[in-house]
Design a protein around this motif. Structure first.
Motif, PDB file in Angstrom:
ATOM      1  N   GLU A 241      44.686  28.765  50.035  1.00  0.00           N
ATOM      2  CA  GLU A 241      44.631  30.177  50.206  1.00  0.00           C
ATOM      3  C   GLU A 241      43.798  31.002  49.483  1.00  0.00           C
ATOM      4  O   GLU A 241      43.520  32.254  49.736  1.00  0.00           O
ATOM      5  CB  GLU A 241      46.120  30.568  50.211  1.00  0.00           C
ATOM      6  CG  GLU A 241      47.305  29.899  50.855  1.00  0.00           C
ATOM      7  CD  GLU A 241      48.680  30.561  50.942  1.00  0.00           C
ATOM      8  OE1 GLU A 241      48.410  31.917  50.290  1.00  0.00           O
ATOM      9  OE2 GLU A 241      49.625  30.113  51.077  1.00  0.00           O
ATOM     10  N   ARG A 242      42.999  30.344  48.506  1.00  0.00           N
ATOM     11  CA  ARG A 242      42.057  31.006  47.606  1.00  0.00           C
ATOM     12  C   ARG A 242      42.564  32.403  47.179  1.00  0.00           C
ATOM     13  O   ARG A 242      41.832  33.525  47.461  1.00  0.00           O
ATOM     14  CB  ARG A 242      40.624  31.302  48.572  1.00  0.00           C
ATOM     15  CG  ARG A 242      40.157  30.006  49.047  1.00  0.00           C
ATOM     16  CD  ARG A 242      38.884  30.135  50.122  1.00  0.00           C
ATOM     17  NE  ARG A 242      38.064  30.732  49.623  1.00  0.00           N
ATOM     18  CZ  ARG A 242      37.089  30.262  48.771  1.00  0.00           C
ATOM     19  NH1 ARG A 242      37.101  29.095  48.661  1.00  0.00           N
ATOM     20  NH2 ARG A 242      35.974  31.143  48.551  1.00  0.00           N
ATOM     21  N   LEU A 243      43.775  32.228  46.626  1.00  0.00           N
ATOM     22  CA  LEU A 243      44.309  33.462  46.092  1.00  0.00           C
ATOM     23  C   LEU A 243      43.695  33.871  44.885  1.00  0.00           C
ATOM     24  O   LEU A 243      43.584  35.241  44.716  1.00  0.00           O
ATOM     25  CB  LEU A 243      45.803  33.157  45.487  1.00  0.00           C
ATOM     26  CG  LEU A 243      46.867  32.912  46.642  1.00  0.00           C
ATOM     27  CD1 LEU A 243      48.122  32.476  45.971  1.00  0.00           C
ATOM     28  CD2 LEU A 243      46.647  33.661  47.731  1.00  0.00           C
ATOM     29  N   HIS A 244      42.787  33.196  43.994  1.00  0.00           N
ATOM     30  CA  HIS A 244      42.113  33.780  42.976  1.00  0.00           C
ATOM     31  C   HIS A 244      41.013  34.547  43.438  1.00  0.00           C
ATOM     32  O   HIS A 244      40.381  35.462  42.215  1.00  0.00           O
ATOM     33  CB  HIS A 244      41.545  32.489  42.190  1.00  0.00           C
ATOM     34  CG  HIS A 244      40.651  31.592  43.204  1.00  0.00           C
ATOM     35  ND1 HIS A 244      41.092  30.765  44.016  1.00  0.00           N
ATOM     36  CD2 HIS A 244      39.289  31.722  43.173  1.00  0.00           C
ATOM     37  CE1 HIS A 244      40.095  30.195  44.449  1.00  0.00           C
ATOM     38  NE2 HIS A 244      38.872  30.834  44.127  1.00  0.00           N
ATOM     39  N   LEU A 245      40.597  34.758  44.493  1.00  0.00           N
ATOM     40  CA  LEU A 245      39.705  35.748  44.998  1.00  0.00           C
ATOM     41  C   LEU A 245      40.065  37.163  45.012  1.00  0.00           C
ATOM     42  O   LEU A 245      39.219  38.193  45.045  1.00  0.00           O
ATOM     43  CB  LEU A 245      39.011  35.419  46.481  1.00  0.00           C
ATOM     44  CG  LEU A 245      38.344  34.147  46.549  1.00  0.00           C
ATOM     45  CD1 LEU A 245      37.871  33.933  47.791  1.00  0.00           C
ATOM     46  CD2 LEU A 245      37.285  33.864  45.486  1.00  0.00           C
ATOM     47  N   ASP A 246      41.579  37.342  44.783  1.00  0.00           N
ATOM     48  CA  ASP A 246      42.095  38.798  44.837  1.00  0.00           C
ATOM     49  C   ASP A 246      42.025  39.029  43.393  1.00  0.00           C
ATOM     50  O   ASP A 246      42.610  38.599  42.484  1.00  0.00           O
ATOM     51  CB  ASP A 246      43.597  38.574  45.348  1.00  0.00           C
ATOM     52  CG  ASP A 246      44.109  39.953  45.197  1.00  0.00           C
ATOM     53  OD1 ASP A 246      43.672  40.901  45.052  1.00  0.00           O
ATOM     54  OD2 ASP A 246      45.445  39.902  45.399  1.00  0.00           O
ATOM     55  N   PRO A 247      41.277  40.052  43.160  1.00  0.00           N
ATOM     56  CA  PRO A 247      41.153  40.751  41.712  1.00  0.00           C
ATOM     57  C   PRO A 247      42.709  41.101  41.011  1.00  0.00           C
ATOM     58  O   PRO A 247      42.770  41.201  40.093  1.00  0.00           O
ATOM     59  CB  PRO A 247      40.267  41.897  41.822  1.00  0.00           C
ATOM     60  CG  PRO A 247      39.578  41.749  43.179  1.00  0.00           C
ATOM     61  CD  PRO A 247      40.461  40.956  43.989  1.00  0.00           C
ATOM     62  N   GLY A 248      43.698  41.517  42.076  1.00  0.00           N
ATOM     63  CA  GLY A 248      44.834  41.799  41.655  1.00  0.00           C
ATOM     64  C   GLY A 248      45.947  41.012  41.394  1.00  0.00           C
ATOM     65  O   GLY A 248      47.192  41.274  41.488  1.00  0.00           O
ATOM     66  N   LEU A 249      45.598  39.797  41.468  1.00  0.00           N
ATOM     67  CA  LEU A 249      46.541  38.562  41.716  1.00  0.00           C
ATOM     68  C   LEU A 249      47.158  38.632  40.494  1.00  0.00           C
ATOM     69  O   LEU A 249      46.605  38.759  39.288  1.00  0.00           O
ATOM     70  CB  LEU A 249      45.840  37.234  41.992  1.00  0.00           C
ATOM     71  CG  LEU A 249      46.831  35.803  42.041  1.00  0.00           C
ATOM     72  CD1 LEU A 249      47.289  35.915  43.463  1.00  0.00           C
ATOM     73  CD2 LEU A 249      45.758  34.891  42.082  1.00  0.00           C
ATOM     74  N   THR A 250      48.468  38.375  40.527  1.00  0.00           N
ATOM     75  CA  THR A 250      49.454  38.522  39.284  1.00  0.00           C
ATOM     76  C   THR A 250      50.331  37.215  39.379  1.00  0.00           C
ATOM     77  O   THR A 250      50.494  36.499  40.227  1.00  0.00           O
ATOM     78  CB  THR A 250      50.462  39.565  39.192  1.00  0.00           C
ATOM     79  OG1 THR A 250      51.240  39.546  40.453  1.00  0.00           O
ATOM     80  CG2 THR A 250      49.636  40.761  39.367  1.00  0.00           C
ATOM     81  N   GLY A 309      36.109  37.430  42.636  1.00  0.00           N
ATOM     82  CA  GLY A 309      37.595  37.960  42.064  1.00  0.00           C
ATOM     83  C   GLY A 309      37.567  38.612  40.861  1.00  0.00           C
ATOM     84  O   GLY A 309      38.779  38.796  40.374  1.00  0.00           O
ATOM     85  N   PHE A 310      36.296  38.706  40.417  1.00  0.00           N
ATOM     86  CA  PHE A 310      36.336  39.288  38.984  1.00  0.00           C
ATOM     87  C   PHE A 310      36.449  41.004  38.949  1.00  0.00           C
ATOM     88  O   PHE A 310      36.080  41.575  39.936  1.00  0.00           O
ATOM     89  CB  PHE A 310      35.104  39.171  38.106  1.00  0.00           C
ATOM     90  CG  PHE A 310      34.990  37.681  37.630  1.00  0.00           C
ATOM     91  CD1 PHE A 310      35.702  37.293  36.575  1.00  0.00           C
ATOM     92  CD2 PHE A 310      34.573  36.856  38.441  1.00  0.00           C
ATOM     93  CE1 PHE A 310      35.729  36.095  36.063  1.00  0.00           C
ATOM     94  CE2 PHE A 310      34.362  35.605  38.024  1.00  0.00           C
ATOM     95  CZ  PHE A 310      34.934  35.056  36.883  1.00  0.00           C
ATOM     96  N   GLN A 311      37.347  41.662  38.052  1.00  0.00           N
ATOM     97  CA  GLN A 311      37.475  42.903  38.150  1.00  0.00           C
ATOM     98  C   GLN A 311      36.317  43.750  37.618  1.00  0.00           C
ATOM     99  O   GLN A 311      36.063  44.887  38.059  1.00  0.00           O
ATOM    100  CB  GLN A 311      38.766  43.395  37.622  1.00  0.00           C
ATOM    101  CG  GLN A 311      39.940  43.077  38.121  1.00  0.00           C
ATOM    102  CD  GLN A 311      41.464  43.443  37.790  1.00  0.00           C
ATOM    103  OE1 GLN A 311      41.183  43.645  36.365  1.00  0.00           O
ATOM    104  NE2 GLN A 311      42.297  43.578  38.174  1.00  0.00           N
ATOM    105  N   SER A 312      35.564  43.377  36.813  1.00  0.00           N
ATOM    106  CA  SER A 312      34.409  44.038  35.993  1.00  0.00           C
ATOM    107  C   SER A 312      33.213  42.868  35.603  1.00  0.00           C
ATOM    108  O   SER A 312      33.590  41.919  35.719  1.00  0.00           O
ATOM    109  CB  SER A 312      35.041  44.809  34.857  1.00  0.00           C
ATOM    110  OG  SER A 312      35.417  43.818  33.948  1.00  0.00           O
TER     111      SER A 312
END
Length: 349
Positions: A241-250, A309-312
């Motif tokens: 599902e490649r969830l790690h590409l979501d920057p807001g993944l918790t 998926g990085f936020q900054s």
């Protein structure tokens, strides 16, 4: 007369105690998001309590004090909400949606306080803004309660989560007292004092034991034969599902997808995989960024970081260098140079 003095003393003690404990918690936080939000929550409760008590005993209080107290009242709900969000999260940084949420709140607070001061708009504050603050407070209480119910914060044997539950229940009591008691502010002062005192006692006990205020788990190490299938399931989920590409993944979101408790997933990563959830995501995102740099060398570095998926950019560069040993720019230069030296290597037999 003596009873009035005692009433003032005990009510104001809640305010002073709250401000003191909030300062101590902020100083001891050392960047820990949960502890800082707890400090801000107790500070907001303390300031609001102080304003209410002083206004009850001194009705001619300067209106700027009323404005400060009502502003603190408005921030109680958001501080509680973000405290729960931080406790449920996986890292120190706020997710993008939370940053926008917080920025919007601060913008509203600054705009109202600067453009519509209490001194110039008393009728607006009394009849519109104050009821609106109470409704906003209620909205955040409901939202936080939903988070707590989904997070199972009341489970026995987890003191940190019981602390969160205590904060939630305490703020509910304070809101109910304000909403139902009108100007009998000493009721709110007494409730606030009880809430702050109980929180302070729990915090002191936790700090004396050398433990953080909100610890992720305190269970024994999971046996390797039990951990291996769940770690494999985690890897398959992330690959599929490649969830790690979501920057807001918790962490809570991943644990729900896997169908295992959040604390167990955290322990699997920390004890059995020798990494944290934050580092685990960074590793996956670096692998994604490495592929993008190799396959699309002309893509801007900012786009690579965002798609991975990085936020900054700072997080991207530090994570990439920690994993690969070189910067993303140096990696791309080396990959591009290798391709230029052997352009037809893929066609050789």
């Amino acid at each position: 007369m003596l009873s009035q003095h005692l009433l003032f003393f005990f009510a104001m003690l809640g305010a002073f105690n709250g401000i003191g404990i909030a300062t101590f918690l902020w100083w001891r936080a050392r960047g820990e998001a949960t502890q800082r939000w707890l400090a801000l929550l107790i500070l907001a409760v303390g300031v609001r309590t102080g304003k209410s008590v002083v206004f009850y005993f001194w009705p001619d209080i300067p209106v700027v004090a009323l404005q400060i107290g009502l502003t603190a009242c408005f921030m109680i709900g958001p501080c509680l909400f973000f405290l729960m969000r931080a406790a449920m999260g996986d890292g120190q940084a706020l997710a993008r949606v939370d940053r926008w949420h917080l920025a919007a709140l601060l913008l509203v607070v600054l705009a109202v306080n600067i453009l519509l001061p209490y001194s110039g708009h008393p009728h607006l504050w009394r009849h519109t803004l104050t009821p609106g603050i109470n409704l906003a407070w209620l909205g955040y209480l409901l939202a936080t309660t939903v988070l707590a119910l989904g997070h199972r914060a009341w489970q026995p044997g987890r003191p940190a989560r019981l602390l969160l539950l205590g904060a939630l229940v305490g703020v509910w009591l304070i809101w109910a007292a304000y909403y139902t008691a009108g100007y009998t502010s000493y009721i709110v002062g007494a409730l606030s004092f009880t809430f702050v005192l109980a929180t302070s006692a729990l915090v002191c006990l936790r700090l004396r034991n050398g433990q953080p205020v909100v610890a992720p788990y305190q269970d024994r190490r999971i046996a390797d034969d039990e951990a291996a299938p769940q770690l494999q399931a985690l890897a398959e989920l992330m690959t599929r599902e490649r969830l790690h590409l979501d920057p807001g993944l918790t962490l809570p979101r991943v644990s729900r997808r896997l169908g295992i408790p959040q604390t167990r997933l955290s322990q699997l990563l920390n004890d059995n995989a020798q990494t944290s959830f934050k580092q685990y995501l960074a590793q996956l995102r670096v692998v994604e960024a490495r592929q993008l740099l190799q396959q699309q060398p002309a893509k801007p570095m900012e786009a690579v970081a965002e798609e991975a998926g990085f936020q900054s950019m700072s997080t991207f560069y530090s994570a990439f260098k920690r994993v690969e040993g070189i910067t993303p720019a140096a990696f791309r230069a080396a990959a591009t140079g290798s391709q230029n030296r052997f352009p037809d290597s893929g066609n050789r037999s």
